[in-house]
Design a protein around this motif. Structure first.
Motif, mmCIF file in Angstrom:
data_model
loop_
_atom_site.group_PDB
_atom_site.id
_atom_site.type_symbol
_atom_site.label_atom_id
_atom_site.label_comp_id
_atom_site.label_asym_id
_atom_site.label_seq_id
_atom_site.Cartn_x
_atom_site.Cartn_y
_atom_site.Cartn_z
ATOM 1 N N ILE A 47 0.802 -1.381 -0.099
ATOM 2 C CA ILE A 47 0.076 -0.039 0.118
ATOM 3 C C ILE A 47 0.944 1.136 -0.088
ATOM 4 O O ILE A 47 1.790 1.267 0.728
ATOM 5 C CB ILE A 47 -1.153 -0.113 1.161
ATOM 6 C CG1 ILE A 47 -2.074 -1.070 1.143
ATOM 7 C CG2 ILE A 47 -1.733 1.215 1.294
ATOM 8 C CD1 ILE A 47 -2.920 -1.476 2.407
ATOM 9 N N ARG A 48 0.448 2.160 -1.128
ATOM 10 C CA ARG A 48 1.163 3.521 -0.875
ATOM 11 C C ARG A 48 0.190 4.472 -0.411
ATOM 12 O O ARG A 48 -1.028 4.611 -1.063
ATOM 13 C CB ARG A 48 1.941 3.789 -2.480
ATOM 14 C CG ARG A 48 2.855 2.499 -2.719
ATOM 15 C CD ARG A 48 4.049 2.660 -2.174
ATOM 16 N NE ARG A 48 4.872 1.535 -2.586
ATOM 17 C CZ ARG A 48 5.229 0.449 -1.889
ATOM 18 N NH1 ARG A 48 4.359 0.128 -0.801
ATOM 19 N NH2 ARG A 48 5.816 -0.625 -2.410
ATOM 20 N N ARG A 49 0.731 5.393 0.260
ATOM 21 C CA ARG A 49 -0.377 6.827 0.650
ATOM 22 C C ARG A 49 0.504 7.839 1.120
ATOM 23 O O ARG A 49 1.488 7.530 2.178
ATOM 24 C CB ARG A 49 -1.327 6.225 1.761
ATOM 25 C CG ARG A 49 -2.007 7.253 2.265
ATOM 26 C CD ARG A 49 -2.899 6.798 3.272
ATOM 27 N NE ARG A 49 -2.236 6.842 4.673
ATOM 28 C CZ ARG A 49 -1.818 7.878 5.536
ATOM 29 N NH1 ARG A 49 -2.473 9.049 5.152
ATOM 30 N NH2 ARG A 49 -1.354 7.576 6.513
ATOM 31 N N PRO A 64 -10.776 -8.399 7.930
ATOM 32 C CA PRO A 64 -9.335 -8.927 8.034
ATOM 33 C C PRO A 64 -8.427 -8.028 7.555
ATOM 34 O O PRO A 64 -7.368 -7.582 8.039
ATOM 35 C CB PRO A 64 -9.250 -10.416 7.511
ATOM 36 C CG PRO A 64 -10.232 -10.588 6.541
ATOM 37 C CD PRO A 64 -11.390 -9.691 7.000
ATOM 38 N N ILE A 65 -8.580 -7.495 6.288
ATOM 39 C CA ILE A 65 -7.497 -6.589 5.470
ATOM 40 C C ILE A 65 -7.815 -5.312 6.185
ATOM 41 O O ILE A 65 -6.688 -4.554 6.192
ATOM 42 C CB ILE A 65 -7.913 -6.554 3.947
ATOM 43 C CG1 ILE A 65 -7.640 -8.277 3.190
ATOM 44 C CG2 ILE A 65 -6.813 -5.689 3.068
ATOM 45 C CD1 ILE A 65 -6.545 -8.775 3.571
ATOM 46 N N THR A 66 -9.123 -4.891 6.287
ATOM 47 C CA THR A 66 -9.302 -3.767 6.927
ATOM 48 C C THR A 66 -8.284 -3.317 8.264
ATOM 49 O O THR A 66 -7.432 -2.449 8.508
ATOM 50 C CB THR A 66 -10.643 -3.334 7.335
ATOM 51 O OG1 THR A 66 -11.449 -3.774 6.058
ATOM 52 C CG2 THR A 66 -11.011 -1.872 7.388
ATOM 53 N N LYS A 67 -8.474 -4.554 9.194
ATOM 54 C CA LYS A 67 -7.988 -4.439 10.355
ATOM 55 C C LYS A 67 -6.361 -4.533 10.341
ATOM 56 O O LYS A 67 -5.622 -3.863 11.059
ATOM 57 C CB LYS A 67 -8.167 -5.788 11.174
ATOM 58 C CG LYS A 67 -7.830 -5.731 12.655
ATOM 59 C CD LYS A 67 -8.667 -4.700 13.458
ATOM 60 C CE LYS A 67 -7.957 -5.061 14.828
ATOM 61 N NZ LYS A 67 -8.528 -4.124 15.822
ATOM 62 N N ALA A 68 -5.786 -5.197 9.371
ATOM 63 C CA ALA A 68 -4.472 -5.415 8.932
ATOM 64 C C ALA A 68 -3.739 -4.041 8.564
ATOM 65 O O ALA A 68 -2.851 -3.648 8.865
ATOM 66 C CB ALA A 68 -4.191 -6.249 8.037
ATOM 67 N N ALA A 72 -1.132 -1.798 10.482
ATOM 68 C CA ALA A 72 0.081 -1.397 9.433
ATOM 69 C C ALA A 72 0.256 0.203 9.614
ATOM 70 O O ALA A 72 1.244 0.741 9.150
ATOM 71 C CB ALA A 72 -0.108 -1.693 8.043
ATOM 72 N N GLY A 73 -0.575 0.873 10.395
ATOM 73 C CA GLY A 73 -0.478 2.277 10.527
ATOM 74 C C GLY A 73 -1.206 3.326 9.618
ATOM 75 O O GLY A 73 -1.037 4.527 9.758
ATOM 76 N N ILE A 74 -2.143 2.817 8.997
ATOM 77 C CA ILE A 74 -3.034 3.641 8.180
ATOM 78 C C ILE A 74 -4.037 4.092 9.126
ATOM 79 O O ILE A 74 -4.701 3.439 9.749
ATOM 80 C CB ILE A 74 -3.839 3.069 7.204
ATOM 81 C CG1 ILE A 74 -2.692 2.707 6.008
ATOM 82 C CG2 ILE A 74 -4.628 3.911 6.381
ATOM 83 C CD1 ILE A 74 -3.151 1.854 4.852
ATOM 84 N N PRO A 75 -4.137 5.531 9.549
ATOM 85 C CA PRO A 75 -5.075 6.109 10.386
ATOM 86 C C PRO A 75 -6.581 5.739 10.024
ATOM 87 O O PRO A 75 -6.669 5.708 8.944
ATOM 88 C CB PRO A 75 -4.825 7.589 10.302
ATOM 89 C CG PRO A 75 -3.569 7.539 9.797
ATOM 90 C CD PRO A 75 -3.232 6.587 8.885
ATOM 91 N N ALA A 76 -7.613 5.339 11.099
ATOM 92 C CA ALA A 76 -8.918 5.072 10.588
ATOM 93 C C ALA A 76 -9.362 6.061 9.911
ATOM 94 O O ALA A 76 -10.320 5.778 9.264
ATOM 95 C CB ALA A 76 -9.461 4.719 12.032
ATOM 96 N N ASP A 77 -9.015 7.239 10.283
ATOM 97 C CA ASP A 77 -9.713 8.552 9.492
ATOM 98 C C ASP A 77 -9.486 8.635 8.216
ATOM 99 O O ASP A 77 -9.912 9.404 7.582
ATOM 100 C CB ASP A 77 -10.129 9.716 10.326
ATOM 101 C CG ASP A 77 -8.501 10.262 10.625
ATOM 102 O OD1 ASP A 77 -7.506 9.453 10.133
ATOM 103 O OD2 ASP A 77 -8.137 11.287 10.955
ATOM 104 N N ARG A 78 -8.479 7.694 7.694
ATOM 105 C CA ARG A 78 -7.870 8.099 6.385
ATOM 106 C C ARG A 78 -8.355 6.666 5.688
ATOM 107 O O ARG A 78 -7.672 6.265 4.370
ATOM 108 C CB ARG A 78 -6.251 7.988 6.428
ATOM 109 C CG ARG A 78 -5.837 9.337 7.037
ATOM 110 C CD ARG A 78 -6.639 10.711 6.805
ATOM 111 N NE ARG A 78 -6.182 11.134 5.527
ATOM 112 C CZ ARG A 78 -6.649 11.974 4.871
ATOM 113 N NH1 ARG A 78 -7.649 12.759 5.303
ATOM 114 N NH2 ARG A 78 -6.202 12.651 3.807
ATOM 115 N N LEU A 79 -9.222 5.798 6.036
ATOM 116 C CA LEU A 79 -9.397 4.369 5.498
ATOM 117 C C LEU A 79 -10.872 4.339 5.335
ATOM 118 O O LEU A 79 -11.644 4.752 6.218
ATOM 119 C CB LEU A 79 -8.978 3.442 6.396
ATOM 120 C CG LEU A 79 -9.045 1.832 6.023
ATOM 121 C CD1 LEU A 79 -8.799 1.514 4.690
ATOM 122 C CD2 LEU A 79 -8.325 1.027 6.981
#
Length: 196
Positions: A47-49, A64-68, A72-79
């Motif tokens: 993932i690139r962001r 499961p991918i969402t949780k992963a 992995a450090g993607i903030p919830a408000d950016r997902l």
């Protein structure tokens, strides 16, 4: 657009819920079991962001991918996760309560995300079993994908096929297999695709 904010009922076992939905519509689920930890790691590694970008998931399933991605450090408000199945979306919302879960067709993503997010998506992760759907459906999903992706961006697609799950020539794509794991049921590949 429906967003789940209500409290979910007592959660079913993730595997049982997934299997039950698979029995109801095997084509839409694509697999009989949720993604394994090994597959989750393969996906999140790719993932690139940028800091001002978001990540969008098409087909969040049981999460499961969402949780992963969160781990992995993607903030919830950016997902943002699209899941059209209401039972799965409810489970996903209970599992990842701070993620925006959109209970609607991912082909509507450009309109649902709006002008502020279109072009500001670093990566789209597609968990829909695209190979089971007709070419016209695939074109519509990819049109929505490229309308929200940043210019020159790529999307990720995981698949259980040994070859590309998308017809690159017919869809005007370039792409490559980025990784493979035997430690999934069934074994899975992660593909990256971009326009041209």
């Amino acid at each position: 657009m429906t967003e789940y904010t209500d409290a979910a009922p007592a959660p079913l076992s993730e595997s049982w819920l997934f299997f039950r939905r698979w029995l109801a519509d095997p084509r839409a689920m694509g697999s009989i079991a949720p993604s394994s930890p090994a597959l989750r790691r393969r996906i999140t590694r790719e993932i690139r962001r940028e800091a001002d970008e978001v990540v969008v998931e098409f087909g969040g399933g049981t999460g499961p991918i969402t949780k992963a991605m969160l781990e992995a450090g993607i903030p919830a408000d950016r997902l943002y996760s699209f899941e059209i199945d209401q039972d799965l979306a409810r489970h996903l919302r209970a599992r990842c309560p701070d993620v925006t879960v959109i209970v609607d067709d991912c082909r509507k993503a450009p309109g649902l995300l709006g002008e502020t997010l279109c072009g500001k998506v670093g990566t789209v992760v597609i968990g829909i079993p695209m190979i089971t759907f007709p070419l016209e459906f695939q074109r519509e999903v990819l049109d929505a994908t490229f309308r929200i992706l940043r210019p020159g961006g790529r999307f990720l697609l995981y698949s259980f096929m040994p070859h590309s799950p998308l017809n690159r020539e017919a869809l005007g794509l370039s792409g490559e297999r980025l990784g493979f794991t035997l430690r999934n049921l069934p074994p899975a590949s992660v593909w990256g695709y971009w326009r041209g």
